[in-house]
Design a protein around this motif. Structure first.
Motif, PDB file in Angstrom:
ATOM      1  N   MET A 284       0.836  -1.198   0.000  1.00  0.00           N
ATOM      2  CA  MET A 284       0.000   0.000   0.000  1.00  0.00           C
ATOM      3  C   MET A 284       0.875   1.253   0.000  1.00  0.00           C
ATOM      4  O   MET A 284       0.553   2.247  -0.658  1.00  0.00           O
ATOM      5  CB  MET A 284      -0.934  -0.002   1.209  1.00  0.00           C
TER       6      MET A 284
ATOM      7  N   ASP B 136       0.978   4.153  -2.702  1.00  0.00           N
ATOM      8  CA  ASP B 136       0.856   5.566  -2.327  1.00  0.00           C
ATOM      9  C   ASP B 136       2.020   6.384  -2.888  1.00  0.00           C
ATOM     10  O   ASP B 136       1.840   7.529  -3.321  1.00  0.00           O
ATOM     11  CB  ASP B 136       0.817   5.707  -0.799  1.00  0.00           C
TER      12      ASP B 136
ATOM     13  N   THR C  77      -1.977   9.209   6.241  1.00  0.00           N
ATOM     14  CA  THR C  77      -2.342   8.185   5.257  1.00  0.00           C
ATOM     15  C   THR C  77      -3.615   8.535   4.506  1.00  0.00           C
ATOM     16  O   THR C  77      -3.874   7.989   3.437  1.00  0.00           O
ATOM     17  CB  THR C  77      -2.542   6.825   5.955  1.00  0.00           C
ATOM     18  N   HIS C  78      -4.427   9.438   5.073  1.00  0.00           N
ATOM     19  CA  HIS C  78      -5.726   9.733   4.475  1.00  0.00           C
ATOM     20  C   HIS C  78      -5.724  10.951   3.552  1.00  0.00           C
ATOM     21  O   HIS C  78      -6.720  11.217   2.885  1.00  0.00           O
ATOM     22  CB  HIS C  78      -6.769   9.976   5.582  1.00  0.00           C
TER      23      HIS C  78
ATOM     24  N   SER D 203      -5.989  -0.256  -6.147  1.00  0.00           N
ATOM     25  CA  SER D 203      -6.555  -0.272  -4.792  1.00  0.00           C
ATOM     26  C   SER D 203      -8.064  -0.486  -4.856  1.00  0.00           C
ATOM     27  O   SER D 203      -8.773   0.256  -5.541  1.00  0.00           O
ATOM     28  CB  SER D 203      -6.242   1.055  -4.097  1.00  0.00           C
TER      29      SER D 203
ATOM     30  N   VAL E 128      -9.418   0.397   1.380  1.00  0.00           N
ATOM     31  CA  VAL E 128      -8.392   0.843   2.326  1.00  0.00           C
ATOM     32  C   VAL E 128      -8.930   0.610   3.726  1.00  0.00           C
ATOM     33  O   VAL E 128     -10.136   0.547   3.952  1.00  0.00           O
ATOM     34  CB  VAL E 128      -8.029   2.333   2.138  1.00  0.00           C
TER      35      VAL E 128
ATOM     36  N   ARG F  80      -4.800   3.354   9.347  1.00  0.00           N
ATOM     37  CA  ARG F  80      -5.480   3.393   8.046  1.00  0.00           C
ATOM     38  C   ARG F  80      -6.993   3.493   8.197  1.00  0.00           C
ATOM     39  O   ARG F  80      -7.698   3.746   7.224  1.00  0.00           O
ATOM     40  CB  ARG F  80      -5.135   2.134   7.239  1.00  0.00           C
TER      41      ARG F  80
ATOM     42  N   GLU G 206     -12.351  -0.290   7.268  1.00  0.00           N
ATOM     43  CA  GLU G 206     -12.372  -0.598   5.846  1.00  0.00           C
ATOM     44  C   GLU G 206     -13.371   0.284   5.103  1.00  0.00           C
ATOM     45  O   GLU G 206     -14.500   0.490   5.540  1.00  0.00           O
ATOM     46  CB  GLU G 206     -12.733  -2.065   5.622  1.00  0.00           C
TER      47      GLU G 206
ATOM     48  N   GLY H 229      -5.553  -4.431  -1.105  1.00  0.00           N
ATOM     49  CA  GLY H 229      -6.325  -4.002   0.062  1.00  0.00           C
ATOM     50  C   GLY H 229      -5.678  -4.534   1.318  1.00  0.00           C
ATOM     51  O   GLY H 229      -4.993  -5.563   1.282  1.00  0.00           O
ATOM     52  N   GLN H 230      -5.885  -3.863   2.438  1.00  0.00           N
ATOM     53  CA  GLN H 230      -5.349  -4.373   3.698  1.00  0.00           C
ATOM     54  C   GLN H 230      -5.920  -5.759   3.997  1.00  0.00           C
ATOM     55  O   GLN H 230      -5.241  -6.611   4.525  1.00  0.00           O
ATOM     56  CB  GLN H 230      -5.680  -3.414   4.851  1.00  0.00           C
TER      57      GLN H 230
END
Length: 506
Positions: free
Chosen positions: A25, A29, A117-118, A164, A167, A182, A185, A212-213
């Motif tokens: 991820m 990014d 992260t957002h 992606s 997230v 993060r 979901e 995806g995580q």
């Protein structure tokens, strides 16, 4: 006499460098951060710049106990360069920035921007604001502002791409800090995902990895438990998309409809990376992993029945707090039963802010090391045995870039088999480009790679190879850049000592 249009004024081009730590991820990014900066007029710094750039961005990871020490050490080494280079800016983003926030500027006051992260899309604006106001800008969004895939990008590969699909993570694994950084979901609209994939294929991409995580939990946010299997099948209908992979799934959400979709969709590759973490039921319970040994092995059995040639890889943590010798033996038992093609094995280390960090019965380092070495030895033996079964098989390889460190000396090229095994093969007489497809016969197996020493049985030039060639022709006319590193499709590269998460954050 030349006209004024012939005398263009000199342009002061600003350069940038992005340093990436952590998971897939984060790599995804960083491709977006590079795209954002290039959209804002920056040019990637020459290779080997090592901080000699107008903007240096650290995209950080917080999953290791010493992550902050590593960051501050690197920031400290940049301080003299910044002092001697007027106008230079330093930005820190990613998981550690989300966690530490104001602490970063206090410990390293020469940092100009801290973002989370957002809100990675805010980087160019924050850099400009810091320049105008002449003070550090710290902006940490508490919820996602835009999916990474909706932002501009500078992809590191012409033929393979991350996409992606979600997230965040709804799990509460006691060793993992990712959900706190993060968030919960959040699923992306299926139509948007497919539109992006179609656009990538239009650019020449032939292999995508859904990211995806907890990738196979896709649909929980939109109320459709079969959304992930439907997405896989929809990918099968995209003309020109040759290979589809995904990472990282969770055993809890690995349902029969996903297995059926994998088996019945030709361009979904026969490869599965599914984290085990431990083979012991008591340890899995302490980890808050919502499956047990029997459930995990049951999934493996179903996958092998539906996809006989599937290569299955995993993550395993050794030395979780409270792990007994009996617990560890259960992990070895699962490794023997599952016969993983490869296992990414990690020694447990504390992650500040996680429940496991304060658990009793932390395992002594020497015990963890001894168990780790036993596990690695067992898995090496199994990996070699499983690779030997590939000898004599005819495989189609997608030619890779930068995966064969000795290719120049051995006159070989390297590629990935459908099951993601790395294969080094004899260089054909005709030109072969990354993204092209070569058919070979496997002649030798090592624990971590295969060899095809005979002549190639066939070479297929592809649109992906055309895209690679076009990019390199264009790049030859521009300044050389510092690469983030080609994203590895499928399982991440093994790390010697770390902690796994099973949610795409390793």
């Amino acid at each position: 006499m030349s006209s004024s249009s012939d005398r263009s004024p000199a342009v002061d081009v600003k350069t940038y460098e992005v340093r990436t730590y952590g998971c897939q991820m984060n790599v995804h990014d960083s491709e977006r951060l590079s795209g954002l900066l290039e959209n804002a007029g920056y040019v990637r710094a020459p290779e080997g710049a090592d901080g000699d750039a107008d903007v240096v961005v650290f995209n950080t990871c917080a999953v290791r106990e010493n992550a902050d020490n590593r960051l501050y050490g690197n920031l400290g080494r940049l301080a003299p360069k910044k002092a001697s280079r007027p106008g230079m800016q330093i930005a820190v983003g990613g998981c550690l920035a989300q966690k530490d926030r104001d602490t970063i500027v206090k410990k390293a006051p020469w940092v100009d921007v801290v973002f989370g992260t957002h809100n990675i899309g805010k980087l160019p604006v924050l850099l400009e604001r810091a320049r105008v106001q002449e003070e550090a800008q710290v902006e940490i969004a508490e919820s996602l502002e835009a999916f990474p895939s909706t932002l501009p990008t500078r992809r590191e590969s012409a033929y393979a791409a991350w996409v992606s699909i979600s997230v965040g993570c709804n799990n509460t694994c006691t060793f993992c800090i990712v959900p706190a950084l993060r968030g919960k979901e959040k699923d992306r609209r299926t139509g948007d995902i497919l539109a992006e994939i179609e656009a990538l294929v239009g650019e020449g991409v032939s292999e995508i990895t859904l990211l995806g995580q907890n990738v196979n939990a896709y649909g929980s946010d939109i109320g459709d438990r079969e959304a992930f299997s439907k997405l896989l099948r929809a990918c099968g209908g995209i003309d020109g998309l040759e290979r589809v992979r995904f990472t990282s799934p969770h055993p809890r959400d690995f349902t029969d409809d996903v297995i059926a979709a994998m088996a019945e969709t030709p361009n979904v590759m026969p490869q599965l990376h599914m984290p085990l973490q431990s083979g012991s039921d008591p340890v899995l319970k302490a980890m808050r992993r919502s499956y047990r040994q029997e459930r995990y092995l049951g999934i493996i059995e179903k996958v092998r029945a539906a996809i006989p040639h599937a290569a299955i890889t995993t993550d395993i943590i050794v030395g979780f707090p409270g792990e007994t010798e009996e617990d560890f033996e259960q992990t070895l038992h699962v490794v023997r039963e599952a016969r993983f093609a490869q296992a990414f094995t990690f020694q447990y280390s504390k992650r500040p802010g996680t429940p496991a960090a304060t658990m009793e019965n932390q395992i002594p380092k020497e015990v963890v090391q001894a168990r780790y070495e036993r596990l690695v030895a067992l898995q090496e033996e199994i990996s070699w045995e499983e690779n030997k079964k590939q000898v004599g098989r005819t495989l189609e390889l997608m030619v890779a870039e930068g995966e064969g460190r000795k290719d120049g000396a051995t006159h070989r090229l390297s590629g990935r088999a459908p099951d993601n095994r790395l294969v080094h093969f004899t260089k054909p007489d005709e030109e072969v480009r990354p993204g092209d497809v070569v058919t070979v016969e496997i002649t030798y197996a090592a624990p971590h790679h295969l060899l095809a020493e005979g002549a190639a049985l066939g070479v297929r030039r592809t649109r992906a190879g055309d895209a690679w060639e076009k990019r390199n022709v264009e790049k030859a006319a521009k300044p050389a850049g510092v690469m983030l590193g080609l994203p590895k499709i499928g399982a991440p590269a093994p790390l010697p000592v770390a902690t796994g998460s099973g949610c795409g954050c390793d």
